[in-house]
Design an enzyme around this catalytic site. Structure first.
Site, short mmCIF file in Angstrom:
data_model
loop_
_atom_site.label_atom_id
_atom_site.label_comp_id
_atom_site.label_asym_id
_atom_site.label_seq_id
_atom_site.Cartn_x
_atom_site.Cartn_y
_atom_site.Cartn_z
N SER A 142 0.86 -1.19 0.00
CA SER A 142 0.00 0.00 0.00
C SER A 142 0.90 1.24 0.00
O SER A 142 2.08 1.16 0.34
CB SER A 142 -0.88 0.00 1.26
OG SER A 142 -1.50 1.27 1.46
N TYR A 155 -2.90 -0.98 10.30
CA TYR A 155 -2.87 -1.18 8.85
C TYR A 155 -1.52 -0.71 8.31
O TYR A 155 -0.85 -1.42 7.54
CB TYR A 155 -4.00 -0.39 8.18
CG TYR A 155 -4.12 -0.61 6.69
CD1 TYR A 155 -3.40 0.19 5.80
CD2 TYR A 155 -4.93 -1.61 6.18
CE1 TYR A 155 -3.50 -0.01 4.42
CE2 TYR A 155 -5.03 -1.81 4.81
CZ TYR A 155 -4.32 -1.01 3.95
OH TYR A 155 -4.40 -1.22 2.58
C1 GCO Z 1 -7.14 4.93 4.77
C2 GCO Z 1 -7.19 3.97 3.58
C3 GCO Z 1 -5.79 3.43 3.33
C4 GCO Z 1 -5.81 2.50 2.15
C5 GCO Z 1 -5.67 3.31 0.92
C6 GCO Z 1 -4.22 3.38 0.46
O1 GCO Z 1 -7.84 4.69 5.76
O2 GCO Z 1 -6.37 5.91 4.65
O3 GCO Z 1 -8.09 2.90 3.84
O4 GCO Z 1 -5.34 2.76 4.49
O5 GCO Z 1 -4.80 1.60 2.27
O6 GCO Z 1 -6.47 2.74 -0.05
O7 GCO Z 1 -3.81 2.11 0.02
#
Ligand code: GCO
Length: 251
Positions: A142, A155
């Site tokens: 990501s 995350y």
């Molecule tokens: C957030 C989004 C990100 C995703 C985004 C980037 O909460 O900012 O869900 O965490 O990962 O799509 O990849």
């Protein structure tokens, strides 16, 4: 030239592929000639997605956070469907809380889904790829593999770790004819981001922060996924390919 990008005769496993990015990648692989194993925890959703994707989609539900279920699932695929040529570690989730309020159970669930799964699914698949001397591993990272944002600490931590796991895989697998690379999506219109997309202020921020000036469309990830799964990327290893409309190239 076409041969280089041709996936005919190849078998791919895409984790978390009943919807979102995983499903789009599965669709792209089928269009490029591959058979694809559709995976997810929800057997009904997996069966429905496989049916919609057609005869080259094989449903195989198992929980990628359960190492016994992983080993049983991989064994079943290799026995009943065929040797896995391409593994896409895509399964992922997120929740959003301020760092100091993040519930422990939610931290553990996100790390298990986004990170532990990559390690244990790859362990199981790579044990079978290594003796064959060939294989393609694609890990869905990501922009959060490089950037932080408030309220998504687990995350961000998981995606940073998946980037580094990709380099670890490269260090041990490359000499055995296996490539391990990552794709780092920017902000894409998926279920995971639906809440954000519907927030006018946040969506305007994404469009202003992204040089392309818009959210990504999941089909725009198919080219990168095909490239990293085919012979055209035979000497690309340990690389993370950002598909983010330019977000990480600018301030
Ligand atoms: C957030 C989004 C990100 C995703 C985004 C980037 O909460 O900012 O869900 O965490 O990962 O799509 O990849």
């Amino acid at each position: 030239m076409n041969k280089l990008f041709d996936l005919s005769g190849r078998l791919a496993l895409v984790t978390g592929s009943s919807r979102g990015i995983g499903r789009a990648i599965a669709e792209g692989y089928i269009a490029a000639g591959a058979r694809v194993v559709i995976n997810g925890r929800d057997a009904q959703a997996v069966a429905a997605a496989a049916k919609e994707l057609g005869a080259n989609a094989v449903p195989m539900p198992f929980d990628v956070t359960d190492s016994a279920a992983i080993e049983a699932g991989i064994e079943k695929i290799e026995k009943d469907v065929g040797p896995i040529d391409i593994l896409v570690n895509n399964a992922g989730m997120t929740k959003r809380f301020p760092f100091v309020d993040f519930p422990e159970a939610d931290w553990r669930q996100i790390i298990a889904t986004n990170l532990d799964s990559v390690f244990f699914v790859t362990q199981s698949v790579a044990r079978r790829m290594l003796p064959r001397g060939r294989g393609k591993i694609v890990n869905i990272c990501s922009v959060m593999s490089e950037l932080g944002r408030p309220t998504i600490a687990p995350y961000v931590a998981s995606k940073g770790a998946v980037k580094m796991l990709t380099k670890s895989m490269c260090s041990e697998f490359a000499k055995h004819g296996i490539t391990a690379n990552g794709i780092a999506p920017g902000y894409f219109a998926t279920e995971l981001n639906m809440t954000l997309m519907n927030e006018e202020k946040f969506s305007s921020w994404v469009c202003a922060r992204t040089p392309a000036g818009r959210w990504g469309r999941v089909e725009e990830l198919q080219g990168a996924a095909i490239f990293l799964a085919c012979d055209a990327s035979s000497y690309v290893n340990g690389h993370v390919l950002f598909v983010d409309g330019g977000m990480t190239a600018v301030v």
